[in-house]
Design an enzyme around this catalytic site. Structure first.
Site, short mmCIF file in Angstrom:
data_model
loop_
_atom_site.label_atom_id
_atom_site.label_comp_id
_atom_site.label_asym_id
_atom_site.label_seq_id
_atom_site.Cartn_x
_atom_site.Cartn_y
_atom_site.Cartn_z
N ASP A 1 -12.91 1.62 35.26
CA ASP A 1 -12.84 2.07 36.69
C ASP A 1 -12.60 3.64 36.58
OD1 ASP A 1 -13.32 -0.40 37.41
OD2 ASP A 1 -11.15 -1.02 37.83
N ARG B 1 -13.92 -8.81 30.42
CA ARG B 1 -12.74 -9.25 30.10
C ARG B 1 -12.38 -10.24 31.50
NH1 ARG B 1 -7.09 -6.81 28.36
NH2 ARG B 1 -6.85 -6.27 30.52
N ASP C 1 -7.24 1.41 33.86
CA ASP C 1 -8.68 0.88 33.79
C ASP C 1 -9.55 1.94 33.30
OD1 ASP C 1 -11.31 -0.30 34.04
OD2 ASP C 1 -10.23 -2.14 34.57
N THR D 1 -7.84 -15.11 31.83
CA THR D 1 -7.61 -15.67 30.73
C THR D 1 -7.59 -14.47 29.66
OG1 THR D 1 -9.90 -15.76 29.98
CG2 THR D 1 -9.06 -17.45 31.09
C1 PRP Z 1 -11.96 -2.99 28.91
C2 PRP Z 1 -11.95 -2.06 27.88
C3 PRP Z 1 -12.23 -2.85 26.69
C4 PRP Z 1 -11.35 -4.09 26.97
C5 PRP Z 1 -10.32 -4.01 26.19
O1 PRP Z 1 -13.18 -3.33 29.55
O2 PRP Z 1 -12.92 -1.01 28.01
O3 PRP Z 1 -13.55 -3.40 26.41
O4 PRP Z 1 -11.20 -4.21 28.53
O5 PRP Z 1 -9.35 -5.13 26.28
P1 PRP Z 1 -9.29 -6.07 25.07
O6 PRP Z 1 -8.87 -5.42 23.89
O7 PRP Z 1 -8.09 -7.25 25.73
O8 PRP Z 1 -10.40 -7.10 25.20
P2 PRP Z 1 -13.33 -4.36 30.63
O9 PRP Z 1 -13.31 -5.74 30.30
O10 PRP Z 1 -12.46 -4.07 32.01
O11 PRP Z 1 -14.67 -4.20 30.98
P3 PRP Z 1 -15.54 -2.67 31.53
O12 PRP Z 1 -15.66 -1.63 30.47
O13 PRP Z 1 -17.13 -3.32 31.94
O14 PRP Z 1 -14.67 -2.36 32.75
N1 URA Z 2 -8.79 -2.13 29.43
C1 URA Z 2 -8.54 -1.03 30.02
O1 URA Z 2 -9.31 -0.34 30.70
N2 URA Z 2 -7.14 -0.85 29.95
C2 URA Z 2 -6.33 -1.38 29.47
O2 URA Z 2 -5.16 -0.93 29.69
C3 URA Z 2 -6.55 -2.64 29.06
C4 URA Z 2 -7.89 -3.19 28.96
#
Ligand code: PRP
Ligand code: URA
Length: 208
Positions: A202, A103, A199, A107
């Site tokens: 993380d 993400r 997160d 945005t």
């Molecule tokens: C996080 C989570 C989802 C997404 C959800 O991933 O694991 O994939 O955000 O958010 P959304 O519904 O608003 O799209 P992130 O983009 O942080 O990537 P990562 O899992 O690699 O940390």
């Molecule tokens: N992605 C995450 O990992 N946590 C949130 O709360 C939203 C998006």
């Protein structure tokens, strides 16, 4: 579209531990995998069965075994991976696909950086995993990718969902059922689920 909330006491207890900011990465990962396995028990409740006969040491027994479409688990990277680990404990023969999305912090829209799916994905029944359904942007994009490959039978599994995310998926993909452990209050101004768990990626991998 159907939204199922898995309210089993074990799931809810483990989810409470997962949400706790004092839970470290090792326990967080294990609990996420355990919750996902328990959710999969519910999410697979409607799998088709067929009758057959096996010989027990005593006599023939009429039994039921899985029938219908073969299964695939598809993880949205990174955080969906840990859910696949848990679900594979229940369904070890499932094929596994990966869709890489992150993400944009400004945005909140997803960028795709990877996709590797089983060749026969269109013929399989798919469980798409991402622990956080926040704005729904990532889930909608992953569902687009799967449908571009011909997939027709998909269930989205998320541990925590925001109402906004559910609504976005419902609008874009009304044929997709969603299985969650909790629907939280809302998103905050940074697109995080409130109260959520922070997160997910993380906390799983100890990054940031
Ligand atoms: C996080 C989570 C989802 C997404 C959800 O991933 O694991 O994939 O955000 O958010 P959304 O519904 O608003 O799209 P992130 O983009 O942080 O990537 P990562 O899992 O690699 O940390
Ligand atoms: N992605 C995450 O990992 N946590 C949130 O709360 C939203 C998006």
């Amino acid at each position: 579209m159907k939204v199922t909330t898995v309210d089993h006491p074990l799931v809810q207890h483990k989810l409470a531990l997962i949400r706790d900011k004092n839970t470290g990465s090792k326990d967080f990962r294990e609990l996420m995998a355990e919750v996902s396995m328990l959710m999969a028990y519910e999410a697979t409740r409607d799998l088709e069965l067929e009758e057959t006969v096996v010989e027990t040491p005593v006599a023939p027994a009429r039994v039921k075994v899985l029938a219908g479409k073969k299964l695939a688990l598809v993880a949205i990277l990174r955080a969906g991976l840990v859910m696949v680990d848990g679900i594979l404990r229940l369904i070890p023969a499932a094929r596994v696909g990966h869709i890489g999305l992150y993400r944009d912090p400004e945005t909140l829209e997803p960028t795709q950086y990877y996709a590797k799916l089983p060749l026969d994905i269109a013929e399989r029944r798919i469980f798409l995993t991402d622990p956080m359904l926040a704005t729904g942007g990532s889930a909608v994009r992953a569902l687009d990718v799967l449908k571009e490959k011909g997939a027709t039978h998909i269930k989205l599994m998320s541990i925590i969902a925001a109402p906004e995310g559910i609504e976005r998926v419902m609008k874009a993909h009304p044929d997709v059922d969603i299985c969650v452990a909790a629907v939280d209050e809302r998103l905050n101004e940074k697109g995080y689920i409130v109260p959520g768990l922070g997160d997910a990626g993380d906390r799983i991998y100890g990054t940031k």
